[in-house]
Design a protein around this motif. Sequence first.
Motif, PDB file in Angstrom:
ATOM      1  N   SER A 115       0.849  -1.189   0.000  1.00  0.00           N
ATOM      2  CA  SER A 115       0.000   0.000   0.000  1.00  0.00           C
ATOM      3  C   SER A 115       0.881   1.234   0.000  1.00  0.00           C
ATOM      4  O   SER A 115       2.047   1.195   0.415  1.00  0.00           O
ATOM      5  N   ALA A 116       0.317   2.339  -0.493  1.00  0.00           N
ATOM      6  CA  ALA A 116       1.022   3.622  -0.519  1.00  0.00           C
ATOM      7  C   ALA A 116       0.052   4.701  -0.043  1.00  0.00           C
ATOM      8  O   ALA A 116      -1.164   4.568  -0.231  1.00  0.00           O
ATOM      9  N   PRO A 117       0.562   5.772   0.567  1.00  0.00           N
ATOM     10  CA  PRO A 117      -0.314   6.812   1.118  1.00  0.00           C
ATOM     11  C   PRO A 117      -1.147   7.519   0.057  1.00  0.00           C
ATOM     12  O   PRO A 117      -0.807   7.526  -1.122  1.00  0.00           O
ATOM     13  N   ALA A 118      -2.237   8.116   0.521  1.00  0.00           N
ATOM     14  CA  ALA A 118      -3.104   8.898  -0.353  1.00  0.00           C
ATOM     15  C   ALA A 118      -2.393  10.181  -0.798  1.00  0.00           C
ATOM     16  O   ALA A 118      -1.393  10.603  -0.215  1.00  0.00           O
ATOM     17  N   ILE A 119      -2.922  10.800  -1.856  1.00  0.00           N
ATOM     18  CA  ILE A 119      -2.412  12.078  -2.363  1.00  0.00           C
ATOM     19  C   ILE A 119      -3.533  13.099  -2.210  1.00  0.00           C
ATOM     20  O   ILE A 119      -4.648  12.884  -2.682  1.00  0.00           O
ATOM     21  N   SER A 120      -3.251  14.215  -1.568  1.00  0.00           N
ATOM     22  CA  SER A 120      -4.290  15.184  -1.205  1.00  0.00           C
ATOM     23  C   SER A 120      -4.632  16.171  -2.312  1.00  0.00           C
ATOM     24  O   SER A 120      -5.351  17.137  -2.081  1.00  0.00           O
ATOM     25  N   SER A 121      -4.123  15.949  -3.519  1.00  0.00           N
ATOM     26  CA  SER A 121      -4.457  16.798  -4.655  1.00  0.00           C
ATOM     27  C   SER A 121      -4.476  15.947  -5.914  1.00  0.00           C
ATOM     28  O   SER A 121      -4.051  14.791  -5.899  1.00  0.00           O
ATOM     29  N   GLY A 122      -4.969  16.511  -7.016  1.00  0.00           N
ATOM     30  CA  GLY A 122      -5.040  15.751  -8.260  1.00  0.00           C
ATOM     31  C   GLY A 122      -3.686  15.475  -8.867  1.00  0.00           C
ATOM     32  O   GLY A 122      -3.503  14.494  -9.580  1.00  0.00           O
ATOM     33  N   ILE A 123      -2.716  16.359  -8.592  1.00  0.00           N
ATOM     34  CA  ILE A 123      -1.357  16.197  -9.097  1.00  0.00           C
ATOM     35  C   ILE A 123      -0.436  15.916  -7.918  1.00  0.00           C
ATOM     36  O   ILE A 123      -0.442  16.651  -6.928  1.00  0.00           O
ATOM     37  N   GLY A 124       0.343  14.868  -8.002  1.00  0.00           N
ATOM     38  CA  GLY A 124       1.260  14.525  -6.920  1.00  0.00           C
ATOM     39  C   GLY A 124       1.760  13.110  -7.069  1.00  0.00           C
ATOM     40  O   GLY A 124       1.399  12.401  -8.014  1.00  0.00           O
ATOM     41  N   GLN A 125       2.594  12.699  -6.127  1.00  0.00           N
ATOM     42  CA  GLN A 125       3.184  11.361  -6.175  1.00  0.00           C
ATOM     43  C   GLN A 125       3.101  10.669  -4.825  1.00  0.00           C
ATOM     44  O   GLN A 125       3.095  11.308  -3.775  1.00  0.00           O
ATOM     45  N   THR A 126       3.021   9.364  -4.891  1.00  0.00           N
ATOM     46  CA  THR A 126       3.141   8.532  -3.709  1.00  0.00           C
ATOM     47  C   THR A 126       3.907   7.284  -4.124  1.00  0.00           C
ATOM     48  O   THR A 126       3.925   6.918  -5.305  1.00  0.00           O
ATOM     49  N   ASN A 127       4.585   6.637  -3.195  1.00  0.00           N
ATOM     50  CA  ASN A 127       5.394   5.480  -3.577  1.00  0.00           C
ATOM     51  C   ASN A 127       5.512   4.493  -2.429  1.00  0.00           C
ATOM     52  O   ASN A 127       5.270   4.822  -1.263  1.00  0.00           O
ATOM     53  N   THR A 128       5.877   3.296  -2.777  1.00  0.00           N
ATOM     54  CA  THR A 128       6.145   2.255  -1.793  1.00  0.00           C
ATOM     55  C   THR A 128       7.005   1.199  -2.479  1.00  0.00           C
ATOM     56  O   THR A 128       7.469   1.392  -3.603  1.00  0.00           O
ATOM     57  N   GLU A 129       7.228   0.077  -1.809  1.00  0.00           N
ATOM     58  CA  GLU A 129       7.977  -1.026  -2.394  1.00  0.00           C
ATOM     59  C   GLU A 129       7.123  -2.280  -2.428  1.00  0.00           C
ATOM     60  O   GLU A 129       6.195  -2.437  -1.622  1.00  0.00           O
ATOM     61  N   LEU A 130       7.415  -3.142  -3.377  1.00  0.00           N
ATOM     62  CA  LEU A 130       6.716  -4.416  -3.475  1.00  0.00           C
ATOM     63  C   LEU A 130       7.724  -5.507  -3.794  1.00  0.00           C
ATOM     64  O   LEU A 130       8.811  -5.241  -4.309  1.00  0.00           O
ATOM     65  N   GLU A 131       7.339  -6.748  -3.473  1.00  0.00           N
ATOM     66  CA  GLU A 131       8.196  -7.898  -3.746  1.00  0.00           C
ATOM     67  C   GLU A 131       7.429  -8.895  -4.599  1.00  0.00           C
ATOM     68  O   GLU A 131       6.273  -9.216  -4.309  1.00  0.00           O
ATOM     69  N   VAL A 132       8.074  -9.350  -5.675  1.00  0.00           N
ATOM     70  CA  VAL A 132       7.485 -10.379  -6.530  1.00  0.00           C
ATOM     71  C   VAL A 132       8.295 -11.661  -6.398  1.00  0.00           C
ATOM     72  O   VAL A 132       9.458 -11.644  -5.993  1.00  0.00           O
ATOM     73  N   HIS A 133       7.652 -12.761  -6.745  1.00  0.00           N
ATOM     74  CA  HIS A 133       8.252 -14.088  -6.643  1.00  0.00           C
ATOM     75  C   HIS A 133       8.138 -14.746  -8.014  1.00  0.00           C
ATOM     76  O   HIS A 133       7.215 -14.461  -8.774  1.00  0.00           O
TER      77      HIS A 133
END
Length: 319
Positions: A115-133
Motif C-alpha cells: 500500500s502507498a499513502p493517499a495524495i491530497s491533490s489531483g497532481i502529486g506522487q506517492t510510492n512504496t515497495e513491493l516484492e514479486v516471486h
Amino acid sequence: KFIWTLLVTILGHASSLPVGDDSICTAEELAKYSIIFTGKWSQTAFPKQYPLYRPPAQWSSMLGVTHSSDYTMWKKNEYASNGVRDFAEKGEAWVLMKEIEEAGEKIQSVHGIFSAPAISSGIGQTNTELEVHSRHPLVSFVVRIVPSPDWFVGIDSLNLCEGDHWMEEVSVDLFPYDAGTDSGFTFSSPNFATIPQDTVTEITCSSPSHPANSFYYPKLKILPPIAQVTMVKLKKNQLGLPASFLNVAAKSNEIIDSVSETPLDCEVSQWSSWGLCRGLCRKTGTKIRTRFVLLQPANNGMPCPNLDEETGCEPENCV
C-alpha cells in the motif's frame, strides 16, 4: 512408424501451446521494486467539472498485491467483487483485504500485499515497495478517484517477469474505470446504486455518451492519461531508499509539465420563453428571451454565445 510420427507431432504441438503468464518465469526467485504512482489529474487536462472543494480533486491510498494467475483483483468487462466495490465507492479497504487474504490462504495465489499513502491533490506522487516471486510475478492494484461515484485507476495482472529475468523498469499510463456499482455521472453525484450491477468498464472521452458525464469530451479522440505508474527494480544496495533517490520523480514531473491543454467549449441552456412585449400602443415594441451558462469555456474552447435575444412585436391589450 506412423504412431511414432503422430506422437512426435502431438508432443511438438503441446509444447507450443500457450501457458499461464506466471508459469514460464525462470528468473531469480525474488525481486523487489519501487512503485511510484503519479497523479496527473489537473484542471488543465480535465477542465470539465473539475472538483475544487468539498472535497477537491485527490487520490485515495493505493492497495495492491503481487500474485499468480490464479488470483484476480479486478478485470475489465467482469463484475467487481464486494471488496473492490467498497474501495471504489468509499475508499474502504477492509473487505478487499479479507478477499486477498482468503485467496492467499486457500490457493496460495498471493505472495504479498502493498500500500502507498493517499495524495491530497489531483497532481502529486506517492510510492512504496513491493516484492514479486518467480511463482507470483503479477502485480495488480487500485487507487480510487476522489470524489467520484465508483471510479478508480489501476493495473490488472501486469507481469514483471520476462522469461529468465525481471524487467528493470516499466511505466504505464492510467485511465479511469467505472466499477459498475454506482450510477452517478459526475464527480459529485449522490450515491445511487446500479441495480443490477454492471461490469467494470473503461471511461473514455465518449463513453458513457452523455453530456453530463464528467469525462465527456466529444472533440477528443482519447482522454489524456489521468495518472501514471512506474515500477523500478531495486538493486540490493537500493533497498529501503525512498523513490526520490531513483531519479523517477523528476522524470514524472517533466511529464506533468508537458500535459497538453484540453479545450472545453461553453455550454448554455435552452432559450426561455419570450417575455412580454414592451412598447407604446400602435407602435412596434420589443420582447426578450434569455438563456444561461451551464459550463464556462476553458483552455481556448469555444466562447459563450449571446445570452439574450431581442425581437420586434406588437404590444397587446392596447386601449
